[in-house]
Design a protein around this motif. Structure first.
Motif, short mmCIF file in Angstrom:
data_model
loop_
_atom_site.label_atom_id
_atom_site.label_comp_id
_atom_site.label_asym_id
_atom_site.label_seq_id
_atom_site.Cartn_x
_atom_site.Cartn_y
_atom_site.Cartn_z
N GLU A 288 8.19 -9.88 112.87
CA GLU A 288 8.78 -9.67 114.18
C GLU A 288 8.63 -8.20 114.52
OE1 GLU A 288 12.99 -10.28 114.34
OE2 GLU A 288 13.39 -8.87 112.73
N VAL A 289 8.60 -7.90 115.80
CA VAL A 289 8.56 -6.50 116.22
C VAL A 289 9.98 -5.96 116.12
CG1 VAL A 289 8.11 -4.93 118.13
CG2 VAL A 289 6.60 -6.90 117.75
N ARG A 290 10.18 -4.98 115.29
CA ARG A 290 11.49 -4.36 115.14
C ARG A 290 11.62 -3.19 116.11
NH1 ARG A 290 14.67 -4.63 110.45
NH2 ARG A 290 13.94 -6.77 110.43
N LEU A 291 10.57 -2.39 116.26
CA LEU A 291 10.54 -1.29 117.22
C LEU A 291 9.17 -1.28 117.89
CD1 LEU A 291 12.00 1.61 115.02
CD2 LEU A 291 13.19 0.40 116.85
N ARG A 292 9.16 -1.02 119.19
CA ARG A 292 7.88 -0.94 119.92
C ARG A 292 7.91 0.32 120.78
NH1 ARG A 292 4.35 -4.89 121.00
NH2 ARG A 292 5.85 -6.58 120.82
N GLY A 293 6.82 1.07 120.76
CA GLY A 293 6.74 2.29 121.56
C GLY A 293 7.75 3.34 121.12
N ALA A 294 8.02 3.38 119.84
CA ALA A 294 9.04 4.29 119.28
C ALA A 294 8.41 5.58 118.78
CB ALA A 294 9.78 3.59 118.14
N GLY A 295 9.23 6.59 118.68
CA GLY A 295 8.81 7.84 118.08
C GLY A 295 8.85 7.75 116.57
N ALA A 296 8.15 8.66 115.92
CA ALA A 296 8.06 8.65 114.45
C ALA A 296 9.44 8.77 113.81
CB ALA A 296 7.15 9.78 113.98
N GLU A 297 10.34 9.56 114.41
CA GLU A 297 11.68 9.75 113.83
C GLU A 297 12.47 8.45 113.82
OE1 GLU A 297 10.79 11.45 116.76
OE2 GLU A 297 9.82 13.07 115.65
N ASP A 298 12.35 7.68 114.89
CA ASP A 298 13.06 6.40 114.97
C ASP A 298 12.54 5.42 113.92
OD1 ASP A 298 14.59 7.29 117.12
OD2 ASP A 298 13.12 6.59 118.58
N VAL A 299 11.24 5.41 113.73
CA VAL A 299 10.65 4.52 112.73
C VAL A 299 11.08 4.96 111.33
CG1 VAL A 299 8.47 3.69 111.74
CG2 VAL A 299 8.71 3.91 114.22
#
Length: 115
Positions: free
Chosen positions: A69-80
């Motif tokens: 599943e997509v957990r984060l999309r279009g996120a910044g590196a810090e969020d990931v």
């Protein structure tokens, strides 16, 4: 029987290289059945984080496929990084695979949670 994690990861990495992308294992987990998280970086600088799909997305008890599943999309590196740190605390045997590829296409199954 479900495909072992280390075989799935090796196959995924090989497929990315065949498509002209780059892939690396950032964290090696349990070889037999470690959860796999896929960190996709695109040219835009933003990232998508794929996580193992919840069990309700599987057809039946005998379904041995790996779905994400997509957990984060279009996120910044810090969020990931934050999300992955949390996952590692929860499951220290997880795998983290990084892909540098704009389109993952059909490299792995992604569930659609919009329907």
């Amino acid at each position: 029987m479900r495909l072992k994690s280390h075989i799935f990861v090796a196959s995924l990495i090989r497929s990315v290289f065949v498509r002209g992308g780059y892939a690396a294992v950032l964290r090696k987990g349990a070889e037999e059945a470690g959860a796999i998280f896929i960190r996709q970086r695109g040219r835009s600088g933003y990232e998508t984080l794929y996580a193992p799909a919840p069990q309700n997305f599987f057809d039946d008890e005998g379904d041995t496929s790996r779905r994400f599943e997509v957990r984060l999309r279009g996120a910044g590196a810090e969020d990931v990084e934050r999300a992955l740190s949390s996952e590692i605390r929860f499951d220290p045997d997880c795998w983290i695979v990084e892909l540098e590829l704009d389109d993952c296409g059909n490299l792995f199954d992604v569930v659609d949670d919009r329907g």
